[in-house]
Design a protein around this motif. Sequence first.
Motif, PDB file in Angstrom:
ATOM      1  N   SER A  29       0.832  -1.210   0.000  1.00 45.22           N
ATOM      2  CA  SER A  29       0.000   0.000   0.000  1.00 45.22           C
ATOM      3  C   SER A  29       0.862   1.253   0.000  1.00 45.22           C
ATOM      4  N   LEU A  30       1.967   1.216   0.734  1.00 44.04           N
ATOM      5  CA  LEU A  30       2.867   2.373   0.746  1.00 44.04           C
ATOM      6  C   LEU A  30       3.485   2.607  -0.633  1.00 44.04           C
ATOM      7  N   ARG A  31       3.880   1.534  -1.288  1.00 45.20           N
ATOM      8  CA  ARG A  31       4.466   1.688  -2.632  1.00 45.20           C
ATOM      9  C   ARG A  31       3.444   2.272  -3.609  1.00 45.20           C
ATOM     10  N   ALA A  32       2.168   1.964  -3.348  1.00 44.80           N
ATOM     11  CA  ALA A  32       1.119   2.489  -4.233  1.00 44.80           C
ATOM     12  C   ALA A  32       0.745   3.932  -3.900  1.00 44.80           C
ATOM     13  N   GLY A  33       1.380   4.508  -2.879  1.00 47.90           N
ATOM     14  CA  GLY A  33       1.119   5.909  -2.544  1.00 47.90           C
ATOM     15  C   GLY A  33      -0.012   6.126  -1.575  1.00 47.90           C
ATOM     16  N   GLY A  34      -0.441   5.104  -0.864  1.00 45.60           N
ATOM     17  CA  GLY A  34      -1.545   5.231   0.083  1.00 45.60           C
ATOM     18  C   GLY A  34      -1.077   5.615   1.467  1.00 45.60           C
ATOM     19  N   THR A  35      -2.051   5.807   2.348  1.00 45.65           N
ATOM     20  CA  THR A  35      -1.780   6.112   3.754  1.00 45.65           C
ATOM     21  C   THR A  35      -1.911   4.824   4.562  1.00 45.65           C
ATOM     22  N   VAL A  36      -0.908   4.534   5.379  1.00 48.98           N
ATOM     23  CA  VAL A  36      -0.887   3.313   6.196  1.00 48.98           C
ATOM     24  C   VAL A  36      -0.797   3.729   7.660  1.00 48.98           C
ATOM     25  N   LEU A  37      -1.768   3.265   8.444  1.00 50.29           N
ATOM     26  CA  LEU A  37      -1.752   3.491   9.889  1.00 50.29           C
ATOM     27  C   LEU A  37      -1.248   2.233  10.578  1.00 50.29           C
ATOM     28  N   VAL A  38      -0.190   2.336  11.355  1.00 49.97           N
ATOM     29  CA  VAL A  38       0.357   1.204  12.121  1.00 49.97           C
ATOM     30  C   VAL A  38      -0.090   1.379  13.565  1.00 49.97           C
ATOM     31  N   THR A  39      -0.971   0.487  14.027  1.00 45.21           N
ATOM     32  CA  THR A  39      -1.560   0.662  15.361  1.00 45.21           C
ATOM     33  C   THR A  39      -0.589   0.331  16.491  1.00 45.21           C
ATOM     34  N   ALA A  40       0.366  -0.565  16.239  1.00 44.39           N
ATOM     35  CA  ALA A  40       1.326  -0.957  17.297  1.00 44.39           C
ATOM     36  C   ALA A  40       2.709  -1.075  16.687  1.00 44.39           C
ATOM     37  N   PRO A  41       3.363   0.021  16.351  1.00 45.44           N
ATOM     38  CA  PRO A  41       4.691  -0.078  15.705  1.00 45.44           C
ATOM     39  C   PRO A  41       5.757  -0.647  16.617  1.00 45.44           C
ATOM     40  N   ARG A  42       5.563  -0.569  17.938  1.00 43.69           N
ATOM     41  CA  ARG A  42       6.575  -1.115  18.854  1.00 43.69           C
ATOM     42  C   ARG A  42       6.668  -2.633  18.776  1.00 43.69           C
ATOM     43  N   GLU A  43       5.642  -3.281  18.238  1.00 46.47           N
ATOM     44  CA  GLU A  43       5.660  -4.739  18.140  1.00 46.47           C
ATOM     45  C   GLU A  43       6.350  -5.232  16.879  1.00 46.47           C
ATOM     46  N   LEU A  44       6.752  -4.333  16.001  1.00 44.47           N
ATOM     47  CA  LEU A  44       7.381  -4.737  14.745  1.00 44.47           C
ATOM     48  C   LEU A  44       8.859  -5.030  14.952  1.00 44.47           C
ATOM     49  N   SER A  45       9.351  -5.993  14.215  1.00 43.49           N
ATOM     50  CA  SER A  45      10.772  -6.332  14.282  1.00 43.49           C
ATOM     51  C   SER A  45      11.571  -5.410  13.362  1.00 43.49           C
ATOM     52  N   GLY A  46      12.886  -5.537  13.422  1.00 43.87           N
ATOM     53  CA  GLY A  46      13.726  -4.722  12.568  1.00 43.87           C
ATOM     54  C   GLY A  46      13.482  -4.985  11.091  1.00 43.87           C
ATOM     55  N   ALA A  47      13.270  -6.260  10.740  1.00 46.25           N
ATOM     56  CA  ALA A  47      13.012  -6.598   9.333  1.00 46.25           C
ATOM     57  C   ALA A  47      11.700  -5.980   8.854  1.00 46.25           C
ATOM     58  N   GLN A  48      10.712  -5.961   9.695  1.00 42.23           N
ATOM     59  CA  GLN A  48       9.424  -5.379   9.305  1.00 42.23           C
ATOM     60  C   GLN A  48       9.541  -3.865   9.134  1.00 42.23           C
ATOM     61  N   LEU A  49      10.241  -3.207  10.065  1.00 44.52           N
ATOM     62  CA  LEU A  49      10.410  -1.755   9.950  1.00 44.52           C
ATOM     63  C   LEU A  49      11.245  -1.399   8.722  1.00 44.52           C
ATOM     64  N   THR A  50      12.244  -2.206   8.434  1.00 48.11           N
ATOM     65  CA  THR A  50      13.059  -1.946   7.237  1.00 48.11           C
ATOM     66  C   THR A  50      12.218  -2.093   5.972  1.00 48.11           C
ATOM     67  N   ALA A  51      11.357  -3.091   5.945  1.00 48.13           N
ATOM     68  CA  ALA A  51      10.488  -3.272   4.771  1.00 48.13           C
ATOM     69  C   ALA A  51       9.555  -2.077   4.590  1.00 48.13           C
TER      70      ALA A  51
END
Length: 405
Positions: free
Chosen positions: A96-118
């Motif tokens: 969705s981000l690559r398509a130019g949309g808005t993405v809401l992440v409700t719990a970003p603290r639960e994401l791993s380093g690989a997920q945040l890098t992606a």
Amino acid sequence: MSADTTAAAPARDEARAGTASPSRGAREGRSPWLVAALVVAVLAAMLISVARGYYRDGPLEPDAPTGQGAKAVVQVLGDLGVEVEVDRHTADAAESLRAGGTVLVTAPRELSGAQLTALDEALRAGDGRLVLVQPDFVTLSYLTSLITPVGTVEEPTRLGAGPDCGDLAHGARELAVPGEEDSLRGPASLYRTAGDDAHGCFTAGAGGALVASHDGVIALGSADLLTNAHVGGADNAALALNLLGQDGELTWYVPSANDPMAATGQTLLGHLPDWAGPTLLWVLLTATIALVALAHRLGPVVQEPLPVSVRPQELVLGRARLLQQANARDAAARSLRSAAAARLAHRLGLRRESSLDALLAALAPHVEHEPHRLRDLLGPSPVPTDQDLVRLAHDLDRLEKEIDR
């Protein structure tokens, strides 16, 4: 068990039977009501489980009507024509981000380093916006270096939009932030921005901002601004609707343990449906009630007088039956010889621990048996059959009687 005890038991049983019959009848009369109560409890548990299965409850869950859910915001966005898509995998949010949309992440603290890098790579590749709910320092370090946490809001307060907010206020003039006790995720976070490209709005205290933005990354300092319980406070709804509905499309990303990119794998209990936990608790509760009821029907515990006295003959017969069942003829022969040798040694004035040779030498003047016959009789010779064992017992008995003469 002693004879007295055996004789007294029927009397106690008769007395108990005579006095317990009325109470047992009363308990049997109450049993249909108990069964009905258990059935009602099970049906109630099933109905509750089915009702809770219509939505997934949790912090900022888009379908949850509870206080911690965000159904109100999602529903109003839908009424305004905003298409809201719920994703639980990082790969879908990145698309969705690559398509130019808005993405809401409700719990970003639960994401791993690989997920945040992606997510960061997708944000750089497209022209989208990434809204993070209460990100911490580690999360922001993967996405931007110009926004850092600087403080928290401990008490309930209202934060006004300053003259420098510009479009970052999204039409809200004042935000109502609950205190730490009423907050969904602890005290609200304040962020400090650096450089001319990063901006903050709704400042408090030492200059930290509740909302900060830089290069497509927007940090929202309080999850309560989106919950059903607090979205109606001050201009919280204006900020939420204008911020999330700006592009007409919104990806509501709720991190999940089922995500293949998650750092931790799915546990065995995680494969169970949501209604499995409440159902299991109700089953355990009803089983406990049933066990207590059944134990109550059996009556009070009867205490037996201890220690129990057992006749020596019963012990001898019991041991003999055990040896017979185990086909242990050598062990039985060893016991017979040991007991006979002890009695003979006592009669001849020898010590109990005397050797076999000493006992045979003492026996020789008093019996007519040959020395090798005495050794076979009292020594450790094998006993191959049951008949040989019976014959050994008789021979030992005759030997003791011969000494007595």
